[in-house]
Design a protein around this motif. Structure first.
Motif, short mmCIF file in Angstrom:
data_model
loop_
_atom_site.label_atom_id
_atom_site.label_comp_id
_atom_site.label_asym_id
_atom_site.label_seq_id
_atom_site.Cartn_x
_atom_site.Cartn_y
_atom_site.Cartn_z
N LEU A 123 50.92 55.47 20.99
CA LEU A 123 52.09 56.48 21.00
C LEU A 123 52.17 57.01 19.73
N ASP A 124 51.75 56.39 18.35
CA ASP A 124 51.69 56.99 17.18
C ASP A 124 50.82 58.16 17.11
N HIS A 125 49.70 58.09 17.50
CA HIS A 125 48.75 59.13 17.63
C HIS A 125 49.37 60.35 18.55
N MET A 126 49.57 59.96 19.81
CA MET A 126 49.99 60.81 20.89
C MET A 126 51.38 61.76 20.19
N LEU A 127 52.27 61.15 19.59
CA LEU A 127 53.38 61.68 18.78
C LEU A 127 53.45 62.30 17.42
N GLY A 128 52.11 62.15 16.86
CA GLY A 128 51.89 62.74 15.66
C GLY A 128 52.54 61.84 14.50
N GLY A 129 52.58 60.54 14.67
CA GLY A 129 53.08 59.64 13.44
C GLY A 129 54.50 59.56 13.60
N ARG A 130 55.12 59.48 14.66
CA ARG A 130 56.81 59.50 14.77
C ARG A 130 57.07 58.44 15.09
N PHE A 431 64.11 68.64 7.55
CA PHE A 431 62.90 67.61 7.68
C PHE A 431 62.02 67.57 6.66
N ALA A 432 61.79 66.64 5.92
CA ALA A 432 61.02 66.63 4.80
C ALA A 432 59.44 66.63 5.25
N GLY A 433 59.10 66.17 6.39
CA GLY A 433 57.48 66.13 6.77
C GLY A 433 57.51 66.16 8.16
N THR A 434 56.39 65.73 8.71
CA THR A 434 56.22 65.48 10.28
C THR A 434 56.21 64.29 10.69
N THR A 435 55.78 63.32 9.93
CA THR A 435 55.91 61.86 10.30
C THR A 435 57.08 61.29 9.98
N LEU A 436 57.46 60.10 10.72
CA LEU A 436 58.58 59.22 10.44
C LEU A 436 58.73 58.89 9.11
N ARG A 437 57.67 58.34 8.42
CA ARG A 437 57.63 57.69 7.03
C ARG A 437 58.18 58.78 6.35
N GLU A 438 57.30 60.05 6.30
CA GLU A 438 57.63 61.18 5.37
C GLU A 438 59.12 61.56 5.36
N ASN A 439 59.58 61.51 6.52
CA ASN A 439 61.01 61.91 6.73
C ASN A 439 62.16 60.81 6.40
N LEU A 440 61.67 59.64 6.37
CA LEU A 440 62.53 58.45 5.66
C LEU A 440 62.06 58.46 4.10
N GLY A 441 61.40 59.19 3.79
CA GLY A 441 61.11 59.39 2.14
C GLY A 441 60.29 57.93 1.98
N LEU A 442 59.37 57.55 2.79
CA LEU A 442 58.45 56.60 2.57
C LEU A 442 57.00 56.95 2.24
N ARG A 443 56.07 56.57 1.62
CA ARG A 443 54.78 56.78 1.51
C ARG A 443 53.92 56.28 2.80
N ARG A 444 52.88 56.90 3.10
CA ARG A 444 51.87 56.62 4.25
C ARG A 444 51.66 54.82 4.06
N ALA A 445 51.57 54.17 5.11
CA ALA A 445 51.26 52.64 4.85
C ALA A 445 50.02 52.48 4.55
N SER A 446 50.02 51.65 3.43
CA SER A 446 48.64 51.03 2.79
C SER A 446 48.24 50.00 3.84
N PRO A 447 46.76 49.87 3.77
CA PRO A 447 46.21 48.98 4.69
C PRO A 447 46.70 47.63 4.51
N PHE A 448 46.99 46.80 5.67
CA PHE A 448 47.48 45.42 5.33
C PHE A 448 46.79 44.45 4.93
N ASP A 449 47.32 43.58 4.12
CA ASP A 449 46.29 42.63 3.16
C ASP A 449 46.12 41.49 4.28
N TRP A 450 44.84 41.35 4.92
CA TRP A 450 44.75 40.36 6.04
C TRP A 450 44.89 38.96 5.40
#
Length: 452
Positions: A123-130, A431-450
């Motif tokens: 879904l995140d791919h199909m809806l552009g990161g939202r 809107f601040a950007g195109t993704t949900l994180r951008e619009n909430l003022g959050l950075r792109r998610a960093s990879p999870f520490d396994w």
């Protein structure tokens, strides 16, 4: 954290015949197209025009059929009995909008990690990161039976399982490197296998061995919504949640809860400024105070006593038809509640009784009425003043707006209240950007520490 222009606005939706307010379908202006894509697309366009950050769907895996151990009263009275899969509806809404964030509820108790990871990553791919996932552990035995189980697991065990579930899902979402795909036709190299990790998980609840099939998404990975408010649920929310949905009675309680929760987030080694805390509220706006009062009176008249009894039975996994209104709950009954323990704890606290009565649960919880959540009522200026006061005093980072009827609640809010919030400089105009994180003022998610 800067406060100007950053207020988050989230719409609280249901993929069903009514809004969170079960009497909403009885409203004379309520549309009845909830089985059509056009119904949800209209809501989505309205919210996007109002620059809402996100709309998310609450969900249960059963109708409220615990009252009297029968579905008849719920069906007869239309008490949240139509429940469709919310992830499917996200697609319909997403294709009708460009920047509105969209979230859906999926249970860690009755689904599998790979399935949830694939649904939301796709879904995140199909809806552009939202896209966002609202993580729940489910509530009651009706859900258990619908999903092939005999009874619902005990409260804290559900969260223990959910912790491990989250580790697997986030590990899967981040198993592909951002630069793993090469697409070099000349050499024949599609992707670098050294940048795609295989999951080898041996835990208490899950044995997960395999390689995920969906690359990282435009916002890194879907956002996590959480609403845990009991002791164990609160710890889970502080450890994993990025947008926290809460219920607070007044601004003083909200300020106290805000500080405590941000500290809890920090205790997990997370950055509190990257977590948004938003209480649920009802808003009824009118051109004048008299008009707003008339609208509120109409809405309140739609509630029936059976609404609250059915919904309390649902969320507490206890048949409220089995006790009289003045009959107290025993210690054993209170301890055995498997559902939303946050409601139980609030009723005990606010009633001042160690063993509250059924009537205390109805009165204190406000379940089935607009008293369930804080309400802002009156002219647009008055509502905007109250919301601004909560926001600027750090009682919250924004609000989850529940609807008294659909689509009128959101149309009124966008037309009347949003311009007032914008004039005060607490809510954005674009809107601040195109993704949900951008619009909430959050950075792109960093990879999870396994190895967390």
């Amino acid at each position: 954290m800067a406060r100007a222009g950053d207020m988050a606005l989230i719409a609280f939706l249901q993929a069903q015949n009514c809004s969170n307010y079960p009497g909403s379908w009885r409203h004379p202006e309520a549309q009845q197209g909830y089985l059509t894509p056009q119904y949800y697309q209209h809501i989505a366009r309205t919210l996007e025009a109002g620059r809402f950050h996100m709309a998310f769907f609450d969900d249960r895996l059963a109708m409220p059929d615990i009252l009297g151990r029968d579905h008849a009263e719920a069906v007869r009275n239309g008490i949240r009995v139509v429940k469709m899969d919310p992830a499917t509806i996200l697609s319909a809404m997403g294709y009708a909008t460009e920047k509105l964030g969209l979230g859906a509820t999926y249970s860690t108790t009755y689904y599998e990690p790979f399935h949830v990871a694939r649904v939301f990553a796709t879904l995140d791919h199909m809806l552009g990161g939202r896209v966002a996932w609202n993580v729940v552990t489910s509530l009651n035995d009706s859900e258990a039976r619908n999903m092939g189980r005999a009874e619902h697991p005990e409260h804290d065990l559900r969260y223990d399982r959910a912790d491990e579930f989250m580790e697997i899902v986030l590990s899967l979402w981040d198993s592909w490197g951002d630069d793993a795909i090469v697409n070099d036709r000349a050499s024949g190299l599609f992707a670098d296998p050294s940048k795609v990790r295989r999951l080898e998980h041996d835990g208490k609840w899950f044995q997960a061995h395999g390689t995920f099939t969906v690359p990282r998404t435009p916002q890194g990975r879907p956002m996590i919504i959480q609403a845990g408010q009991s002791g164990r649920g609160r710890a889970f929310a502080a450890g994993w949640g990025e947008l926290i949905f809460v219920s607070q009675r007044n601004i003083e309680a909200a300020q106290k809860g805000y500080r405590e929760f941000k500290n809890a987030v920090a205790s997990f080694g997370r950055n509190p400024d990257e977590v948004r805390i938003c209480p649920a509220v009802y808003c009824i706006a009118g051109e004048s105070e008299d008009e707003a009062a008339e609208k509120r009176a109409l809405v309140e008249s739609l509630a029936k006593p059976v609404d609250g009894l059915a919904l309390l039975s649902e969320v507490l996994n206890f048949d409220f038809a089995s006790k009289g209104m003045d009959e107290s709950f025993t210690d054993e009954e209170l301890a055995g509640i498997k559902g939303l323990q946050g409601i139980r704890d609030r009723v005990v606290q606010d009633s001042g009784k160690k063993n509250p009565t059924l009537g205390d649960f109805v009165r204190v919880s406000g379940r089935g009425t607009i008293r369930e959540f804080t309400g802002f009522y009156g002219t647009p200026a008055r509502i905007a003043d109250e919301m601004t006061a909560w926001y600027e005093s750090e009682a919250c980072d924004g609000f989850v707006i529940a609807a008294t009827h659909i689509p009128g609640s959101y149309e009124d809010f966008v037309r009347l209240v949003v311009p007032e919030l914008q004039r005060r400089g607490v809510f954005r105009k674009e809107f601040a950007g195109t993704t949900l994180r951008e619009n909430l003022g959050l950075r792109r998610a960093s990879p999870f520490d396994w190895k967390r």
